[in-house]
Design an enzyme around this catalytic site. Structure first.
Site, PDB file in Angstrom:
ATOM      1  N   HIS A   1      51.294  16.256  11.039  1.00  0.00           N
ATOM      2  CA  HIS A   1      49.972  15.515  11.114  1.00  0.00           C
ATOM      3  C   HIS A   1      48.821  16.019  10.149  1.00  0.00           C
ATOM      4  O   HIS A   1      48.320  15.186   9.469  1.00  0.00           O
ATOM      5  CB  HIS A   1      49.409  15.592  12.585  1.00  0.00           C
ATOM      6  CG  HIS A   1      50.231  15.156  13.794  1.00  0.00           C
ATOM      7  ND1 HIS A   1      50.761  15.749  14.658  1.00  0.00           N
ATOM      8  CD2 HIS A   1      50.663  14.072  13.997  1.00  0.00           C
ATOM      9  CE1 HIS A   1      51.481  15.156  15.463  1.00  0.00           C
ATOM     10  NE2 HIS A   1      51.388  13.864  15.054  1.00  0.00           N
TER      11      HIS A   1
ATOM     12  N   SER B   1      55.852  16.201  17.818  1.00  0.00           N
ATOM     13  CA  SER B   1      55.307  16.656  18.965  1.00  0.00           C
ATOM     14  C   SER B   1      56.368  16.870  20.231  1.00  0.00           C
ATOM     15  O   SER B   1      56.053  17.720  21.046  1.00  0.00           O
ATOM     16  CB  SER B   1      54.194  15.570  19.458  1.00  0.00           C
ATOM     17  OG  SER B   1      53.431  15.584  18.256  1.00  0.00           O
TER      18      SER B   1
ATOM     19  N   LYS C   1      58.889  10.817   8.127  1.00  0.00           N
ATOM     20  CA  LYS C   1      59.827  11.286   9.160  1.00  0.00           C
ATOM     21  C   LYS C   1      60.072   9.789  10.218  1.00  0.00           C
ATOM     22  O   LYS C   1      61.220   9.777  10.777  1.00  0.00           O
ATOM     23  CB  LYS C   1      59.099  12.247  10.155  1.00  0.00           C
ATOM     24  CG  LYS C   1      59.549  12.075  11.560  1.00  0.00           C
ATOM     25  CD  LYS C   1      59.979  13.527  11.985  1.00  0.00           C
ATOM     26  CE  LYS C   1      60.323  13.696  13.357  1.00  0.00           C
ATOM     27  NZ  LYS C   1      59.695  12.909  14.379  1.00  0.00           N
TER      28      LYS C   1
HETATM   29  P1  AMP Z   1      52.589  10.603  15.953  1.00  0.00           P
HETATM   30  O1  AMP Z   1      51.603  11.579  16.565  1.00  0.00           O
HETATM   31  O2  AMP Z   1      53.980  11.316  16.429  1.00  0.00           O
HETATM   32  O3  AMP Z   1      52.473   9.225  16.362  1.00  0.00           O
HETATM   33  O4  AMP Z   1      52.650  10.850  14.483  1.00  0.00           O
HETATM   34  C1  AMP Z   1      51.606  10.658  13.730  1.00  0.00           C
HETATM   35  C2  AMP Z   1      51.941  10.324  12.275  1.00  0.00           C
HETATM   36  O5  AMP Z   1      52.557  11.813  11.869  1.00  0.00           O
HETATM   37  C3  AMP Z   1      53.106   9.496  11.908  1.00  0.00           C
HETATM   38  O6  AMP Z   1      52.695   8.895  10.593  1.00  0.00           O
HETATM   39  C4  AMP Z   1      54.199  10.234  11.960  1.00  0.00           C
HETATM   40  O7  AMP Z   1      55.137   9.722  11.048  1.00  0.00           O
HETATM   41  C5  AMP Z   1      53.599  11.606  11.156  1.00  0.00           C
HETATM   42  N1  AMP Z   1      54.694  12.704  11.288  1.00  0.00           N
HETATM   43  C6  AMP Z   1      55.321  13.091  12.463  1.00  0.00           C
HETATM   44  N2  AMP Z   1      55.849  13.957  12.213  1.00  0.00           N
HETATM   45  C7  AMP Z   1      55.841  14.352  11.052  1.00  0.00           C
HETATM   46  C8  AMP Z   1      56.314  15.351   9.969  1.00  0.00           C
HETATM   47  N3  AMP Z   1      57.362  16.302  10.523  1.00  0.00           N
HETATM   48  N4  AMP Z   1      56.219  15.284   8.810  1.00  0.00           N
HETATM   49  C9  AMP Z   1      55.219  14.169   8.362  1.00  0.00           C
HETATM   50  N5  AMP Z   1      54.715  13.549   9.187  1.00  0.00           N
HETATM   51  C10 AMP Z   1      54.836  13.403  10.255  1.00  0.00           C
END
Ligand code: AMP
Length: 291
Positions: free
Chosen positions: A37, A186, A149
């Site tokens: 994030h 997460s 990812k």
């Molecule tokens: P989330 O909170 O899981 O919905 O993720 C929010 C954003 O963070 C989304 O665009 C995900 O693809 C990105 N994201 C989650 N994990 C990673 C990671 N390991 N590396 C880069 N971006 C990530």
């Protein structure tokens, strides 16, 4: 950093920002921040005059037997991290704010969702495009930042902004990993120590697949078989999928010859389903950024 919970308030702010010709970079998230994030926030800040991050665990994108209730949350820690990153506005609406009444309009993705996570999680991407459409109208960003990812999400968002004519540039950024190669997520918090040790084989097996391609293997069936065998040797839980598809169309490939492809895996651990992928350009090298 200003924390905003009201849709009207953030809309008024972003409308004013547009009137004064400021560019807005937006990072939608579900919170419980990790370095993945933070890398999106850093880039949004770097490339735009104003950075906006949202935290909203969107019930619409969770299936009935999925982990909506147990999805990790830590607002205070997230607020501090966003502040440290220099984010300008943190938008944290409640469920009632986002969905005050049952929605009359339903959105559905018809392409790019019948493989990978879309197949395993029916309705998931419909929930994603619904909340993102709302967030795009609310935040009115110039650029949006997503992690590769969640590559299928990037492919679907790419279609969303094209099909619905959002005047927004989509940026996909490379997956942030820990030292073992495990992609930050997460949901990693829900892994036992033993599962975490096994989870590194998602990335390792993908790298084995990539090496085969670099060495000239063009048959996806052979590559998938090798990845599955590697996973089975090191992981004692179920494999959801191992797929090789064209990216971002997510069409099937029968021969890997000079195409941008994705190798994607998903594994069911006891309390976490983990995904990982490599998007490879025509030379078999990992794509670092998608614009
Ligand atoms: P989330 O909170 O899981 O919905 O993720 C929010 C954003 O963070 C989304 O665009 C995900 O693809 C990105 N994201 C989650 N994990 C990673 C990671 N390991 N590396 C880069 N971006 C990530």
């Amino acid at each position: 950093m200003k924390i905003i919970k009201s849709i009207l308030e953030i809309q008024q702010i972003t409308t004013k920002l547009h009137q004064s010709k400021k560019t807005i970079g937006f990072v939608p998230t579900m919170g419980y921040f990790h370095k993945g994030h933070l890398s999106l926030m850093k880039q949004a800040k770097h490339e735009n005059e104003i950075s906006i991050v949202s935290i909203f665990v969107n019930p619409l994108q969770f299936g009935p037997n999925e982990d909506y209730d147990s999805y990790p949350r830590d607002e205070e820690r997230d607020i501090n991290l966003a502040k440290q990153m220099g984010v300008d506005y943190l938008f944290m609406p409640t469920i009632e704010e986002m969905y005050p009444t049952e929605m009359v309009i339903k959105m559905a993705a018809t392409e790019r969702t019948n493989a990978l996570c879309g197949r395993s999680r029916p309705g998931h991407f419909d929930g994603v495009i619904t909340v993102l459409t709302k967030l795009f109208h609310i935040v009115q960003p110039n650029k949006i930042y997503f992690g590769l990812k969640d590559a299928q999400q990037v492919a679907v968002v790419d279609a969303l902004i094209t099909d619905l004519n959002f005047p927004i540039d989509l940026v996909g950024l490379s997956t942030v990993r820990d030292n073992s190669g495990l992609a930050m997520s997460s949901r990693n918090i829900n892994l036992t120590k033993e599962e975490r040790d096994q989870a590194i084989w998602l990335y390792k097996s993908l790298k084995i697949g990539q090496q085969l391609i670099v060495d000239g293997e063009e048959n996806p069936v052979i590559i998938k078989k090798e990845i599955i065998n590697t996973l089975k040797q090191h992981i004692d839980v179920g494999i959801d999928y191992v797929e090789i598809l064209e990216f971002p169309s997510l069409h099937t490939v029968s021969v890997i010859d000079k195409k941008q492809i994705i190798i994607a895996v998903a594994i069911f651990f006891k309390y976490a389903r983990l995904i990982d992928n490599l998007i490879l350009n025509m030379d078999g090298q990992v794509l670092k950024r998608l614009d």
